[in-house]
Write a protein that holds these residues in place. Structure first.
Motif, short mmCIF file in Angstrom:
data_model
loop_
_atom_site.label_atom_id
_atom_site.label_comp_id
_atom_site.label_asym_id
_atom_site.label_seq_id
_atom_site.Cartn_x
_atom_site.Cartn_y
_atom_site.Cartn_z
N ARG A 100 -5.01 -0.81 -1.34
CA ARG A 100 -4.41 -0.10 -0.37
C ARG A 100 -3.43 0.99 -0.86
NH1 ARG A 100 0.55 -3.37 3.03
NH2 ARG A 100 0.89 -1.67 4.63
N ARG A 101 -2.83 0.87 -2.06
CA ARG A 101 -1.88 2.07 -2.20
C ARG A 101 -2.55 3.26 -2.70
NH1 ARG A 101 2.61 -0.75 -6.54
NH2 ARG A 101 3.30 -2.39 -4.91
N THR A 102 -3.55 2.99 -3.37
CA THR A 102 -4.51 4.09 -3.40
C THR A 102 -5.12 4.99 -2.28
OG1 THR A 102 -5.06 3.46 -5.61
CG2 THR A 102 -6.56 5.14 -4.83
N ALA B 161 -4.55 8.50 -0.94
CA ALA B 161 -5.44 9.42 -0.46
C ALA B 161 -5.39 9.98 1.00
CB ALA B 161 -6.86 8.60 -0.53
N GLY B 162 -4.54 9.23 1.87
CA GLY B 162 -4.18 9.79 2.97
C GLY B 162 -3.35 10.76 3.04
N VAL B 163 -2.27 10.65 2.16
CA VAL B 163 -1.49 11.74 1.77
C VAL B 163 -1.74 12.62 1.58
CG1 VAL B 163 0.73 12.14 0.67
CG2 VAL B 163 0.40 9.97 1.71
N CYS B 164 -2.70 12.99 0.63
CA CYS B 164 -3.33 14.14 -0.04
C CYS B 164 -4.41 14.78 1.23
CB CYS B 164 -4.20 13.80 -1.13
SG CYS B 164 -3.30 13.28 -2.55
N LEU B 165 -4.99 13.94 1.84
CA LEU B 165 -5.67 14.44 3.04
C LEU B 165 -4.66 15.06 4.24
CD1 LEU B 165 -8.39 11.93 3.36
CD2 LEU B 165 -8.65 14.21 2.47
N GLY B 166 -3.73 14.54 4.41
CA GLY B 166 -2.71 14.95 5.16
C GLY B 166 -2.04 16.48 4.87
N ALA C 101 -6.86 1.44 7.20
CA ALA C 101 -5.66 0.98 7.63
C ALA C 101 -4.82 1.72 8.32
CB ALA C 101 -5.06 0.40 6.25
N PRO C 102 -3.91 1.30 9.01
CA PRO C 102 -2.84 2.17 10.04
C PRO C 102 -2.06 2.95 8.94
CG PRO C 102 -3.11 -0.15 10.68
CD PRO C 102 -3.87 -0.17 9.50
N ALA C 103 -1.57 2.27 7.77
CA ALA C 103 -1.00 3.34 6.84
C ALA C 103 -1.50 4.56 6.40
CB ALA C 103 -0.22 2.48 5.85
N THR C 104 -2.90 4.29 6.22
CA THR C 104 -3.81 5.43 5.51
C THR C 104 -3.74 6.38 6.64
OG1 THR C 104 -4.60 3.78 4.24
CG2 THR C 104 -5.74 5.82 4.44
N LEU C 105 -4.12 6.00 7.73
CA LEU C 105 -4.25 6.76 8.95
C LEU C 105 -2.92 7.79 9.53
CD1 LEU C 105 -6.56 4.67 11.34
CD2 LEU C 105 -7.29 6.58 9.65
N VAL C 106 -1.96 6.78 9.15
CA VAL C 106 -0.65 7.82 9.61
C VAL C 106 -0.48 8.76 8.55
CG1 VAL C 106 1.91 7.41 9.54
CG2 VAL C 106 0.36 5.79 10.74
N ALA C 107 -0.76 8.42 7.32
CA ALA C 107 -0.50 9.43 6.34
C ALA C 107 -1.42 10.83 6.38
CB ALA C 107 -0.82 8.83 5.08
N ALA C 108 -2.67 10.26 6.93
CA ALA C 108 -3.83 11.44 6.94
C ALA C 108 -3.57 12.25 8.27
CB ALA C 108 -5.14 10.91 6.73
N ILE C 109 -3.28 11.78 9.29
CA ILE C 109 -3.24 12.26 10.62
C ILE C 109 -1.97 12.51 11.12
CG2 ILE C 109 -4.01 12.02 13.08
CD1 ILE C 109 -6.30 10.38 12.06
N GLY C 110 -0.94 11.47 11.07
CA GLY C 110 0.45 11.64 11.57
C GLY C 110 1.45 12.51 10.85
N LEU C 111 1.04 12.51 9.59
CA LEU C 111 1.93 13.46 8.82
C LEU C 111 1.90 14.94 9.25
CD1 LEU C 111 3.73 13.97 6.37
CD2 LEU C 111 1.88 13.91 4.90
#
Length: 255
Positions: free
Chosen positions: A194-196, A200-205, A241-251
């Motif tokens: 999950r952390r990775t 990954a979501g942060v980097c894509l964001g 996961a919701p946290a990954t999607l938030v990092a990639a899209i929400g950020l």
């Protein structure tokens, strides 16, 4: 007489000095572990400094694409806003502002008023980060020597060097997209969880904040094709996961 396969001391004393060394197998010292990693990193950073940073501010602007980003940085430094600075006080920026924020931050730290170094420094720094990241990723897959060669090939790729030394958004986008895809690949292969996936979501964001939703489109295309080539491991759902999607899209949406 030999005892237990060994020469007696009095016989060994009469052997010529070079005889024993000649019959002994040659020994080599391999650079491994932390020492090898530090040596590789030192080599890569020195090459990156030479390729990306030397005389970074010397070349003149080439065209309008080179100057549009610095104009936005200038508006930010002059106090016209970080969220929606107008280029030349009239034009809305056509791309997201992460690259411009980094250049403006460089100008504020250096107190330079946005010069050619400020406009190009984000590209050079992120190109170096991308090279180091590729080294560690490939080293984990195939060892230090392969990782070193992979990173050196990247450093000596002409177009990569060009993008690392210009004042356009492409290297910022490339670096964050590369890191996001490689991190997502580790989750895809179930090497990390999950952390990775969130990282990954942060980097894509951040890639999306560099050049828009193209980062997400390319990610979906890459892993969509991967479904038919390499089926994912059981832990791949962490990428959704919701946290990954938030990092990639929400950020990017919040910024």
């Amino acid at each position: 007489m030999e005892q237990n396969g060994q020469l007696p001391p009095e016989t060994a004393e009469h052997i010529a000095p070079g005889t024993r060394a000649a019959t002994a197998p040659p020994q080599t010292v391999a650079v491994t572990g932390k020492t090898g990693t530090l040596v590789h990193l030192a080599m890569l950073i020195i090459l990156a400094v030479v390729a990306f940073f030397v005389l970074l501010g010397r070349p003149e602007w080439r065209d309008d694409s080179d100057t549009s980003g610095p104009q936005v940085m200038q508006e930010i430094v002059d106090g016209h806003g970080w969220v929606l600075p107008l280029r030349n006080g009239r034009h809305i920026p056509v791309k997201p502002l992460l690259f411009n924020w980094l250049g403006a931050l460089s100008a504020l730290v250096r107190q330079s008023g946005v010069d050619r170094v400020d406009a190009r420094l984000p590209s050079a720094l992120l190109a170096t980060l991308c090279v180091v990241f590729v080294y560690f990723f490939t080293r984990r897959l195939a060892g230090g020597v392969v990782g070193l060669w992979a990173a050196m090939i990247l450093i000596t790729t002409p177009q990569f060097v060009i993008e690392a030394r210009n004042s356009r958004v492409d290297m910022t986008f490339c670096a964050f997209l590369t890191m996001g895809l490689l991190l997502a690949h580790r989750v895809w292969e179930s090497e990390r969880g999950r952390r990775t996936a969130i990282l990954a979501g942060v980097c894509l964001g951040l890639a999306t904040l560099s050049k828009g939703p193209l980062a997400l489109v390319l990610t979906v295309m890459v892993f969509g094709v991967s479904l038919f080539i390499t089926p994912p491991a059981r832990g791949w759902r962490a990428l959704l996961a919701p946290a990954t999607l938030v990092a990639a899209i929400g950020l990017p949406a919040l910024c």
